[in-house]
Design an enzyme around this catalytic site. Sequence first.
Site, mmCIF file in Angstrom:
data_model
loop_
_atom_site.group_PDB
_atom_site.id
_atom_site.type_symbol
_atom_site.label_atom_id
_atom_site.label_comp_id
_atom_site.label_asym_id
_atom_site.label_seq_id
_atom_site.Cartn_x
_atom_site.Cartn_y
_atom_site.Cartn_z
ATOM 1 C CD GLU A 93 -9.009 73.536 22.197
ATOM 2 O OE1 GLU A 93 -9.904 72.703 22.466
ATOM 3 O OE2 GLU A 93 -8.020 73.710 22.927
ATOM 4 C CD GLU A 138 -7.379 76.895 25.502
ATOM 5 O OE1 GLU A 138 -7.200 75.750 25.989
ATOM 6 O OE2 GLU A 138 -8.437 77.254 24.971
#
Length: 502
Positions: free
Chosen positions: A172, A291
């Site tokens: 991320e 995710e």
Amino acid sequence: MKANVIVHRDFRVASIDSRLYSSFLEHLGRAIYGGIYEPEHPTADENGFRRDVIDLVRELNSPYCRYPGGNFVSAYNWEDGVGPRSERPVRLDLAWRTRESNQIGVNEFVDWCKKANTKPMLAVNLGSRGLDAARNFLEYCNHPAGTYWSDLRRKHGWTNPHDVKLWCLGNEMDGPWQVGHKSAYEYGRLADETAKAMRGFDKSLELVVCGSSHSDMKTYPDWEAEVLEQCYDSADHISLHMYFANREKNTLNYLARTTKLDRYITTIGGVIDYVKAKKRSKKTIGISFDEWNVWYHSNQQDKEILARDEWPDAPHLLEDVYNFEDVLQVGGILNTFIRRSDRVRIACIAQLVNVIAPIMTEDGGPAWRQTIYYPLYFASKYGRGSALQLITDGPTYDCDEANDVPYLDASAVLSDDGKTLTFFAVNRHTERALDFDARLEGFANARIIEQVEMTNGDLQAVNTATRPETVIPISVETAKIEDGRLRAALKPLSYSVIRLSV
């Protein structure tokens, strides 16, 4: 209320990559300590791993498990988790404001993976660190012997290399909350150089670069375009993340959010094709949805824990208790991945134990299956083979999330041997049954093997340590095959699995 479906043996979306049913463990909350590792637990093995948890993980048959993060990895020194446990440093984890004892590191995790019948998908720190630490980590894990890092692993007690083939280049990195957050250009350049260095060691590695943390990021989808512009030739997959919530307590709106997931995949697929064309490349980058899950039940509790002026060890963070409504959502998410398996090659439910997880434990006590365990179990068990194209015609509804949302959410998978056809179906209607009518083309002499159904009159029903079977699947026999058609009455707000011998 009727939904017509046409399925043909020869009309296939893609061969499903088994890694679609992978998982994730981060050094966060009780995922590691109190989750997979609890030396004082009655079921603990000689390495301190909970056998009851291993048994539940093995049932899921999860091909890969991503580790060690997550936000955690962006400030993690992998060297802290190797060597004699008594000499490992205790660190402060800035991502989750906790203390990390480092009693579990890469060597122990790889050992756990072998016990749990899964393989490691390792992430390198491209937040606070970079290329040099990544190449050293790779050499420590994968080189047989005769170098500083490989010999250090052998000295630590692991003679054979771990042979880890799947690696994430950071986590991320588009997120301002991330330690070492970078612009798309900065990250793309770093990912490219790191990938080239790692491939200098082993050209057969599969490397995942960071895409957008979610589709509401201001930089989306420009982030993906810029990152891939910099590292398309050196990457194999780009990661996407998405979490689902029903804070407004609107079931139909909640269940429609899989349409947003589909748009996300479609958009990034377009970006991949654009950069591929611009690069005149023959390679198509895959999507690693590493995710995904429902995450909102524990938000208030998490705020209170993180607001405390302390650095606790393995606190009860992100411990969502899942209800029956979440079964329907997770079933829809998995259906979306199956239908888009032409793009999505890897997907990791986040996470596996305790932390927004299908498996929950009590310290010193039992482990049990949360409600969302079951759709993941069925998809992993029967969702391997070829995803078939479904043509559907049925009733729809409009809501805040989208218009023309079908009440029927379905996918179909033909097994690799061509002998079994499995339908996964969610009826989103809150009040009415749905007459599922599937015309079976190319499937002569089909017969029903099994029909499994999950329903509950209480959308908020949950499984607990004392009542672990409040929400479970049951076998039913209401489906029929007549004149080359599969017919079944799908109850309101239900999840169904129907398996046919074909």
